[in-house]
Design a protein around this motif. Structure first.
Motif, mmCIF file in Angstrom:
data_model
loop_
_atom_site.group_PDB
_atom_site.id
_atom_site.type_symbol
_atom_site.label_atom_id
_atom_site.label_comp_id
_atom_site.label_asym_id
_atom_site.label_seq_id
_atom_site.Cartn_x
_atom_site.Cartn_y
_atom_site.Cartn_z
ATOM 1 N N CYS A 110 0.867 -1.183 0.000
ATOM 2 C CA CYS A 110 0.000 0.000 0.000
ATOM 3 C C CYS A 110 0.900 1.228 0.000
ATOM 4 O O CYS A 110 1.522 1.558 1.010
ATOM 5 C CB CYS A 110 -0.906 -0.002 1.225
ATOM 6 S SG CYS A 110 -2.003 -1.432 1.303
ATOM 7 N N VAL A 111 0.973 1.910 -1.131
ATOM 8 C CA VAL A 111 1.978 2.943 -1.368
ATOM 9 C C VAL A 111 1.359 4.329 -1.294
ATOM 10 O O VAL A 111 0.310 4.588 -1.900
ATOM 11 C CB VAL A 111 2.638 2.719 -2.741
ATOM 12 C CG1 VAL A 111 3.569 3.869 -3.088
ATOM 13 C CG2 VAL A 111 3.394 1.388 -2.757
ATOM 14 N N ILE A 112 2.025 5.219 -0.569
ATOM 15 C CA ILE A 112 1.562 6.609 -0.443
ATOM 16 C C ILE A 112 2.740 7.551 -0.652
ATOM 17 O O ILE A 112 3.716 7.512 0.107
ATOM 18 C CB ILE A 112 0.956 6.901 0.952
ATOM 19 C CG1 ILE A 112 -0.149 5.913 1.281
ATOM 20 C CG2 ILE A 112 0.450 8.329 1.026
ATOM 21 C CD1 ILE A 112 0.205 4.937 2.378
ATOM 22 N N ALA A 113 2.673 8.378 -1.692
ATOM 23 C CA ALA A 113 3.631 9.465 -1.864
ATOM 24 C C ALA A 113 3.098 10.670 -1.093
ATOM 25 O O ALA A 113 1.951 11.071 -1.286
ATOM 26 C CB ALA A 113 3.799 9.807 -3.343
ATOM 27 N N ALA A 114 3.910 11.238 -0.199
ATOM 28 C CA ALA A 114 3.404 12.284 0.703
ATOM 29 C C ALA A 114 4.320 13.496 0.715
ATOM 30 O O ALA A 114 5.532 13.361 0.901
ATOM 31 C CB ALA A 114 3.258 11.719 2.117
ATOM 32 N N ARG A 115 3.724 14.660 0.548
ATOM 33 C CA ARG A 115 4.480 15.917 0.579
ATOM 34 C C ARG A 115 3.824 16.852 1.589
ATOM 35 O O ARG A 115 2.739 17.389 1.356
ATOM 36 C CB ARG A 115 4.495 16.556 -0.818
ATOM 37 C CG ARG A 115 5.231 17.892 -0.875
ATOM 38 C CD ARG A 115 5.156 18.518 -2.249
ATOM 39 N NE ARG A 115 5.813 17.710 -3.265
ATOM 40 C CZ ARG A 115 6.114 18.154 -4.495
ATOM 41 N NH1 ARG A 115 5.816 19.389 -4.835
ATOM 42 N NH2 ARG A 115 6.690 17.357 -5.357
ATOM 43 N N ASN A 116 4.453 17.009 2.746
ATOM 44 C CA ASN A 116 3.919 17.872 3.818
ATOM 45 C C ASN A 116 2.465 17.511 4.157
ATOM 46 O O ASN A 116 1.547 18.324 4.043
ATOM 47 C CB ASN A 116 4.019 19.350 3.416
ATOM 48 C CG ASN A 116 5.430 19.876 3.513
ATOM 49 O OD1 ASN A 116 6.270 19.330 4.245
ATOM 50 N ND2 ASN A 116 5.727 20.931 2.771
ATOM 51 N N GLU A 117 2.277 16.279 4.597
ATOM 52 C CA GLU A 117 0.943 15.759 4.895
ATOM 53 C C GLU A 117 0.809 15.336 6.359
ATOM 54 O O GLU A 117 0.103 14.387 6.685
ATOM 55 C CB GLU A 117 0.633 14.557 3.989
ATOM 56 C CG GLU A 117 0.707 14.860 2.508
ATOM 57 C CD GLU A 117 -0.500 15.632 1.997
ATOM 58 O OE1 GLU A 117 -1.298 16.108 2.829
ATOM 59 O OE2 GLU A 117 -0.643 15.761 0.770
ATOM 60 N N ASP A 131 -3.490 8.456 -2.012
ATOM 61 C CA ASP A 131 -3.007 9.797 -1.692
ATOM 62 C C ASP A 131 -3.065 9.977 -0.181
ATOM 63 O O ASP A 131 -3.898 9.361 0.498
ATOM 64 C CB ASP A 131 -3.853 10.863 -2.378
ATOM 65 C CG ASP A 131 -3.594 10.926 -3.880
ATOM 66 O OD1 ASP A 131 -2.511 10.482 -4.307
ATOM 67 O OD2 ASP A 131 -4.476 11.397 -4.618
ATOM 68 N N ALA A 132 -2.217 10.856 0.331
ATOM 69 C CA ALA A 132 -2.071 10.983 1.777
ATOM 70 C C ALA A 132 -3.344 11.451 2.468
ATOM 71 O O ALA A 132 -3.544 11.177 3.661
ATOM 72 C CB ALA A 132 -0.921 11.944 2.096
ATOM 73 N N ASP A 133 -4.226 12.138 1.759
ATOM 74 C CA ASP A 133 -5.460 12.640 2.371
ATOM 75 C C ASP A 133 -6.590 11.616 2.342
ATOM 76 O O ASP A 133 -7.683 11.902 2.829
ATOM 77 C CB ASP A 133 -5.912 13.911 1.654
ATOM 78 C CG ASP A 133 -6.160 13.670 0.170
ATOM 79 O OD1 ASP A 133 -5.210 13.264 -0.523
ATOM 80 O OD2 ASP A 133 -7.288 13.877 -0.306
#
Length: 421
Positions: free
Chosen positions: A50-57, A136-138
């Motif tokens: 389960c992959v999540i790319a996260a930028r300031n999350e 997505d991180a959200d």
């Protein structure tokens, strides 16, 4: 003579554009009257990353990881992998504290697709995973998501898109419009195509792709601003299809303001043009050589920006011809010139606004069984749709080259989401 020739050209092009529109309308009717069938249930067997790319999350990443770790699926058959990139907050430490594995992306990261490329090459294809699920991180993930994706893959799917629902459909007019868009996509595009055996579209998050297909494609390699749209085309060209799994549900946070929406959809419209430029000829080739109905349908989908451009040009040309022509008669009253152009333009806008609002209301009723809380989203949906066309036309002139993240601030949990439904 020139006036007559131009009139006929506009008429022929308008007929072709009408046929193009009717094609999508006919398929949408399938989604209106026929529900997508659920795939059979299978014993858990597929191992997921389960992959999540996260930028300031930092505000939302913990709740996403928690929702994944609470899946009704054996814990030894999935792993949550968070890839922080370009972060200046506590995203990494929070994800780690909630039980996620951290993947450190290297080099300059400009997009989510670049993160996925590294994870696929260095983790998914190197370790014993059967498939990768992308979030997505959200997002928040329904507790049965992985089980339903397991069922889809066991049933033969190579790529499967879940139902992308909304965390906050009633929070603002913009979030309402976004929610309506996704509900329309789920039912009238993906759901209809699933019923007809065509390929659905991957739409950002909540999808699974098998390791076998990733190997066949040589990994994850996307280059446009919309990696999901692009990967959908890659699947069709490779002879595959995207299955739609409506009971594999995720909840997505929608933008609240028009400025946020403009920025995000500016990227999307640029990506749709990039996708057509990159994959249009390949889809057409496969459509002809393999007589692929899936590639034909995907090709027409990728032509949407040009259809919108053609519609705008034909509308403008028709107005000019009307100003220079003989006008028209309503009852016993003759209208010509500017008055005729104004009547048709204003009348067209009013009718399209009423039609768009009606379509939005029907979509909401089909999804929620009530219009409660969605009034502003329904009332302003025509402006939202019109602005999307403006963005598409703008992208023909100047493309967006920078991926700008949207701030996510909704710290809801699955329990919170359940309370408002």
């Amino acid at each position: 003579m020139a006036f007559l020739v131009l009139t006929r050209i506009v008429m022929i092009c308008s007929i072709l554009l009408g046929i193009y529109t009717l094609y999508f309308g006919a398929i949408a009717l399938v989604g209106l009257f026929r529900r997508t069938k659920s795939v059979p249930s299978y014993e858990p067997s597929k191992r997921f990353a389960c992959v999540i790319a996260a930028r300031n999350e930092a505000l939302v990443i913990g709740n996403l990881v928690d929702s994944l770790r609470k899946q009704n699926y054996p814990t030894d058959l999935f792993e949550v992998i968070v890839a922080p990139n370009n972060c200046t907050d506590e995203t990494e430490s929070i994800a780690l504290a909630h039980g996620a594995r951290i993947f450190t992306a290297h080099g300059t990261i400009r997009s989510k697709g670049e993160v996925l490329t590294q994870i696929v090459d260095e983790v998914i294809l190197q370790e014993r995973f059967d498939a990768m699920c992308v979030f997505d991180a959200d997002n928040l993930v329904d507790e049965n998501f992985l089980q339903r994706m397991n069922d889809a893959l066991c049933n033969g799917a190579q790529v499967a898109q879940g139902f992308r629902d909304s965390k906050n459909p009633e929070q603002s007019a913009i979030s309402g419009c976004y929610s309506i868009c996704y509900w329309m996509l789920n039912r009238f595009y993906n759901g209809a195509r699933a019923t007809l055996g065509l390929s659905s579209l991957i739409n950002g998050s909540g999808f699974a792709v098998t390791t076998d297909l990733l190997r066949k494609l040589g990994g994850w390699h996307t280059c446009t601003m919309t990696e999901d749209y692009e990967f959908s085309a890659q699947c069709a060209i490779a002879g595959g299809r995207v299955d739609f799994i409506p009971d594999a549900v995720i909840y997505d946070e929608q933008p609240l303001t028009f400025t946020q929406s403009w920025r995000q959809r500016r990227r999307w419209t640029t990506g749709s043009l990039q996708g057509l430029q990159t994959y249009g000829s390949l889809l057409f080739r496969e459509m002809v050589l393999r007589r692929s109905v899936i590639c034909f349908d995907m090709y027409l989908t990728f032509l949407t920006p040009f259809a919108q451009l053609a519609g705008a040009i034909l509308g403008l040309t028709g107005t000019i011809l009307l100003l220079a022509g003989k006008g028209f008669v309503i009852g016993s009253i003759f209208f010509n010139g500017i008055v005729a152009a104004l009547i048709l333009t204003v009348g067209g806008l009013i009718l399209s606004g009423i039609g768009t609002a009606a379509a939005a209301a029907i979509t909401v009723m089909l999804k929620k069984d009530t219009l409660h809380g969605m009034g502003w989203g329904i009332a302003t949906f025509w402006m939202f749709a019109l602005s999307h066309m403006v963005l598409t036309l703008l992208s023909f002139v100047k493309k967006e080259n920078v991926w700008r993240p949207i701030a996510h601030t909704s710290v809801k949990t699955l329990d919170d989401v359940a309370k408002i439904r």
